[in-house]
Design a protein around this motif. Sequence first.
Motif, mmCIF file in Angstrom:
data_model
loop_
_atom_site.group_PDB
_atom_site.id
_atom_site.type_symbol
_atom_site.label_atom_id
_atom_site.label_comp_id
_atom_site.label_asym_id
_atom_site.label_seq_id
_atom_site.Cartn_x
_atom_site.Cartn_y
_atom_site.Cartn_z
ATOM 1 N N THR A 83 0.848 -1.188 0.000
ATOM 2 C CA THR A 83 0.000 0.000 0.000
ATOM 3 C C THR A 83 0.881 1.233 0.000
ATOM 4 O OG1 THR A 83 -0.091 0.103 2.416
ATOM 5 C CG2 THR A 83 -1.777 -1.226 1.296
ATOM 6 N N ALA A 84 0.262 2.389 -0.232
ATOM 7 C CA ALA A 84 1.015 3.640 -0.240
ATOM 8 C C ALA A 84 1.644 3.903 1.124
ATOM 9 C CB ALA A 84 0.100 4.793 -0.648
ATOM 10 N N GLY A 85 0.898 3.630 2.182
ATOM 11 C CA GLY A 85 1.444 3.846 3.523
ATOM 12 C C GLY A 85 2.625 2.941 3.811
ATOM 13 N N ALA A 86 2.535 1.682 3.391
ATOM 14 C CA ALA A 86 3.630 0.749 3.631
ATOM 15 C C ALA A 86 4.868 1.149 2.843
ATOM 16 C CB ALA A 86 3.195 -0.665 3.260
ATOM 17 N N ALA A 87 4.700 1.504 1.572
ATOM 18 C CA ALA A 87 5.846 1.897 0.750
ATOM 19 C C ALA A 87 6.513 3.145 1.306
ATOM 20 C CB ALA A 87 5.394 2.120 -0.691
ATOM 21 N N THR A 88 5.707 4.122 1.718
ATOM 22 C CA THR A 88 6.270 5.358 2.270
ATOM 23 C C THR A 88 7.030 5.089 3.556
ATOM 24 O OG1 THR A 88 4.450 6.627 1.290
ATOM 25 C CG2 THR A 88 5.701 7.675 3.059
ATOM 26 N N ALA A 89 6.473 4.243 4.418
ATOM 27 C CA ALA A 89 7.123 3.958 5.697
ATOM 28 C C ALA A 89 8.424 3.186 5.506
ATOM 29 C CB ALA A 89 6.164 3.173 6.593
ATOM 30 N N LEU A 90 8.424 2.209 4.616
ATOM 31 C CA LEU A 90 9.621 1.395 4.417
ATOM 32 C C LEU A 90 10.742 2.175 3.747
ATOM 33 C CD1 LEU A 90 8.005 -1.993 3.308
ATOM 34 C CD2 LEU A 90 9.211 -1.534 5.452
ATOM 35 N N LEU A 91 10.409 3.162 2.938
ATOM 36 C CA LEU A 91 11.425 3.939 2.235
ATOM 37 C C LEU A 91 11.858 5.181 3.004
ATOM 38 C CD1 LEU A 91 9.986 3.713 -1.393
ATOM 39 C CD2 LEU A 91 11.979 2.510 -0.484
ATOM 40 N N SER A 92 11.268 5.414 4.153
ATOM 41 C CA SER A 92 11.634 6.584 4.946
ATOM 42 C C SER A 92 12.820 6.249 5.840
ATOM 43 C CB SER A 92 10.441 7.035 5.795
ATOM 44 O OG SER A 92 10.181 6.077 6.818
ATOM 45 N N SER A 93 13.271 7.246 6.581
ATOM 46 C CA SER A 93 14.384 7.034 7.510
ATOM 47 C C SER A 93 13.903 6.736 8.921
ATOM 48 C CB SER A 93 15.285 8.277 7.530
ATOM 49 O OG SER A 93 14.532 9.431 7.891
#
Length: 362
Positions: free
Chosen positions: A296-306
Amino acid sequence: MTKSNAHIICGYCRRTFQRPKPTGRTPRYCSARCRSASYRDRTATPAEPRRYDDDVVRISRALLTKAQVLDHIARNRVQALPLEAVEQCVALQRDLGDVTAVIIRQALSYGAPWPQIANAMNSSASTLKGSYSAEKVDKILARRADRGPARLRRPAGLQNGKPASTVSRASCWLPGQPGYALSRALSHLGRAGGQPTVRDLAASTGVSTSYIYRIMSGERTPTWEVAAGFARACEADPDDLSFLWNTAHELPSDPPPGQTYPEAVHALQAALRGLRLAAACPEIPTLLRQAPAPLTAGAATALLSSQTPAAGFLRWPVVGALATALQGDPDAIRPLWERVDALAPTADDADRGRSWPAEAFG
């Protein structure tokens, strides 16, 4: 009996001629000279052994490799390397000339006469004899032997846990090869808008500008010090290149002793961010179109963040889907995830389930 005056092909020089007489047997040769030359070729012992077969195979393989590299360059242009395709064409022409010379000598060793070879080459036999004599072809092979085949040099030693030498290649990495992702990530960093110039990168990393060009094209795989300096000069996190660098050198991404859970999560996220750099930093909606469920968008954003993501985002189906969307190898990422899973804080399933965000379930 009178026969038709049709054109006949000479059995030696392959030229057409007319019957000299309307009667008698059909002649096989246009002249007594061709008949005598054909007899000499049939009865003579070959002047040289058939020793060009291996040379033809070796040069043909080099020619094929360069053609594949040119195809890759044409489909993946790097604006910072405008002469890359031109240089590859020059190398192709050189190999094509070499293999032509060797194949002509190979044809001679198998009994093909000069006139037939000249006819196939649209040239004269005298010209070919001068251009492709045994001495000249032997010099061509000697020059190629002096240059030697392009080999992948393994790192010579370790420095601070990283090999200190450089992997040299005669051509750029191709998709599916170990160093392809690292070369694409460095290329993206080097040519992204607002990034330092090639001269600035060379000054920051302590190497020449030509070496920077070769790094960006994949002809050279840099040492870790150069790769880290390259990332810092482009205002990127060097840790994002660590996984790609280890893959390029075919080194295992072993965790350091005493690694903690946050450190393991950071290593996993850095590897995913490195894959995103290699894919030219696609936007989240693009990743979602390329990824299988349950990303999901939330999962992708969280995994690619610092920031450390919630535990629900660190499930393997989610991580594997993101790696696939980033055109990476999920099997290469899985050991990093297994380390995270092994160090995850213990909690009963109910408490862990209540901590998962809704986005983790799509």
